[in-house]
Design a protein around this motif. Structure first.
Motif, PDB file in Angstrom:
ATOM      1  N   VAL A 118       0.812  -1.223   0.000  1.00  0.00           N
ATOM      2  CA  VAL A 118       0.000   0.000   0.000  1.00  0.00           C
ATOM      3  C   VAL A 118       0.847   1.275   0.000  1.00  0.00           C
ATOM      4  N   PRO A 119       1.913   1.381   0.820  1.00  0.00           N
ATOM      5  CA  PRO A 119       2.730   2.612   0.776  1.00  0.00           C
ATOM      6  C   PRO A 119       3.328   2.881  -0.609  1.00  0.00           C
ATOM      7  N   ASN A 120       3.770   1.826  -1.295  1.00  0.00           N
ATOM      8  CA  ASN A 120       4.326   2.007  -2.640  1.00  0.00           C
ATOM      9  C   ASN A 120       3.255   2.477  -3.622  1.00  0.00           C
ATOM     10  N   LEU A 121       2.053   1.897  -3.505  1.00  0.00           N
ATOM     11  CA  LEU A 121       0.950   2.316  -4.367  1.00  0.00           C
ATOM     12  C   LEU A 121       0.561   3.772  -4.104  1.00  0.00           C
TER      13      LEU A 121
ATOM     14  N   ALA B  82       0.354   6.754  -6.775  1.00  0.00           N
ATOM     15  CA  ALA B  82      -0.908   7.483  -6.931  1.00  0.00           C
ATOM     16  C   ALA B  82      -0.674   8.982  -6.829  1.00  0.00           C
ATOM     17  N   ALA B  83       0.215   9.383  -5.913  1.00  0.00           N
ATOM     18  CA  ALA B  83       0.523  10.803  -5.727  1.00  0.00           C
ATOM     19  C   ALA B  83       1.213  11.388  -6.953  1.00  0.00           C
TER      20      ALA B  83
ATOM     21  N   LYS C 191      -3.826   4.738  -8.163  1.00  0.00           N
ATOM     22  CA  LYS C 191      -4.774   5.482  -7.315  1.00  0.00           C
ATOM     23  C   LYS C 191      -5.933   4.583  -6.902  1.00  0.00           C
ATOM     24  N   ALA C 192      -6.490   3.828  -7.874  1.00  0.00           N
ATOM     25  CA  ALA C 192      -7.593   2.911  -7.571  1.00  0.00           C
ATOM     26  C   ALA C 192      -7.133   1.811  -6.626  1.00  0.00           C
TER      27      ALA C 192
ATOM     28  N   ASP D 298     -15.958   1.392  -7.566  1.00  0.00           N
ATOM     29  CA  ASP D 298     -16.166   1.346  -9.015  1.00  0.00           C
ATOM     30  C   ASP D 298     -15.460   0.122  -9.605  1.00  0.00           C
ATOM     31  N   GLU D 299     -15.547  -0.018 -10.914  1.00  0.00           N
ATOM     32  CA  GLU D 299     -14.984  -1.184 -11.594  1.00  0.00           C
ATOM     33  C   GLU D 299     -13.463  -1.231 -11.466  1.00  0.00           C
ATOM     34  N   ASP D 300     -12.807  -0.064 -11.504  1.00  0.00           N
ATOM     35  CA  ASP D 300     -11.348  -0.026 -11.362  1.00  0.00           C
ATOM     36  C   ASP D 300     -10.910  -0.579 -10.008  1.00  0.00           C
ATOM     37  N   GLU D 301     -11.644  -0.210  -8.975  1.00  0.00           N
ATOM     38  CA  GLU D 301     -11.295  -0.703  -7.642  1.00  0.00           C
ATOM     39  C   GLU D 301     -11.611  -2.185  -7.507  1.00  0.00           C
TER      40      GLU D 301
END
Length: 366
Positions: free
Chosen positions: A145-148, A152-153, A160-161, A186-189
């Protein structure tokens, strides 16, 4: 399209006995000691569906081919599996590869069959296994999660999703709750959550393995499991693995009388299959003709081209249309010719959502 359910649980709860009965094979060695199942055994079982026989009789089909559901017999997990105890890492990897988890819980007393924890307590057993799965997911997400979040930033849309939905899953796990309670927006998530292959994001079916006398109504142990399942929005079924093992060795014509003597209307196989189908949100469609009547499996909500692809990828790639008859119409009108004459054979395009029981013929061009 194959769907597989992984059979998990603590050692000596009846996993391999159930697997053998379900697949009517002796592929998994059932023995009274931990880790008798070293490699995951895989077996496909035919999904019982009386509609298929009706269709075959009307069409005078030479062969009848049921759709199948796969079961994977995964060795017993023990406390500490998430840290590699027992044969933990290997088996956690096997669970990651299945679509749903069938969690077998010992709900019978038997002094001759040892229990790895020294007592019969199906709720504690369920929590032991789930805790190990949650710990494995927690370790995975705390690294990812930290890498994602960093990606995302920087404007990465996919990251981001993934960061959003997996961050939600991480918070649930930190609270001691499974990732399947995550709510993608949403679908992406939804796609990101599926791709993460989290162990506790998979749907769960609790199988209460009871003694023969409790096969029809269950017992005090199974009642607790059903209450747990209801509280979680999960599903549970009662099965006597010992009875199922006995049925598996019987001639088909003797099984009905045997079940009736026990106060049962159907085998545990039928209950587990039906619950597994519901768990995975699956439906069945049929193809029918003089050569064969065949059942096929797709996810609920699948469109006609996806159903065609379940038969062959060329059917989906070159899909033109699907000639479709509802099961009830096919039966009432005595087959395709009657349905066509009555205007009940429909021409459906790419956006048609397949309905359970549809009888379909695909037109395609490759």
């Amino acid at each position: 399209m194959g769907f597989r359910c992984g059979i998990v649980g603590l050692p000596n709860v009846g996993k391999s006995t159930l697997f053998n009965a379900l697949t009517e094979t002796a592929a998994a060695q059932a023995a009274n000691y931990p880790f008798c199942t070293i490699e995951p055994n895989v077996g496909n079982v035919a999904v019982p569906d009386p509609r298929l026989q009706q269709l075959a009789a009307i069409a005078h089909s030479a062969k009848v081919i049921e759709t199948q559901l796969g079961f994977v017999d995964i060795a017993g997990l023990v406390r500490g599996a998430s840290k590699g105890e027992g044969l933990g890492n290997q088996f956690l990897g096997n669970i990651r590869e299945v679509d749903a988890v069938v969690h077998v819980l010992r709900c019978f007393e038997d002094g001759d069959v040892t229990h790895v924890e020294g007592k019969v307590d199906p709720i504690a057993d369920a929590e032991t296994v789930e805790t190990e799965l949650m710990l494995a997911d927690l370790e995975s997400l705390e690294k990812r999660v930290p890498n994602l979040a960093k990606k995302a930033a920087q404007g990465d849309k996919e990251a981001k999703a993934a960061a959003s939905v997996l961050g939600q899953a991480l918070e649930l796990l930190r609270d001691g709750r499974p990732a399947r309670l995550t709510e993608p927006k949403d679908e992406d998530e939804r796609r990101a959550l599926a791709q993460a292959q989290l162990l506790t994001a998979k749907p769960v079916l609790y199988v209460c393995n009871v003694e023969e006398a409790s096969a029809a109504e269950g017992n005090a142990h199974s009642a607790k499991v059903f209450a747990k399942a209801a509280a979680e929005g999960a599903q549970a079924v009662i099965v006597s693995a010992a009875i199922e093992a006995e049925i598996a060795t019987m001639p088909a014509e003797e099984r009905g009388d045997f079940l009736a003597e026990l106060g049962l209307e159907e085998t545990g196989l039928a209950r587990v299959i039906r619950a597994g189908y519901a768990l995975l949100d699956l439906i069945t469609f049929f193809t029918v003709g003089p050569k064969e009547a065949r059942a096929w499996t797709v996810s609920k909500g699948a469109k006609a081209p996806q159903a065609a692809g379940a038969i062959h990828s060329d059917f989906e790639r070159g899909f033109i249309r699907a000639e479709t008859i509802a099961f009830a119409d096919y039966v009432a009108l005595k087959g395709e010719a009657g349905a066509r004459e009555a205007g009940k054979l429909r021409q459906e395009g790419k956006d048609y959502v397949v309905q359970d029981g549809d009888v379909m013929l695909f037109r395609f061009n490759v």
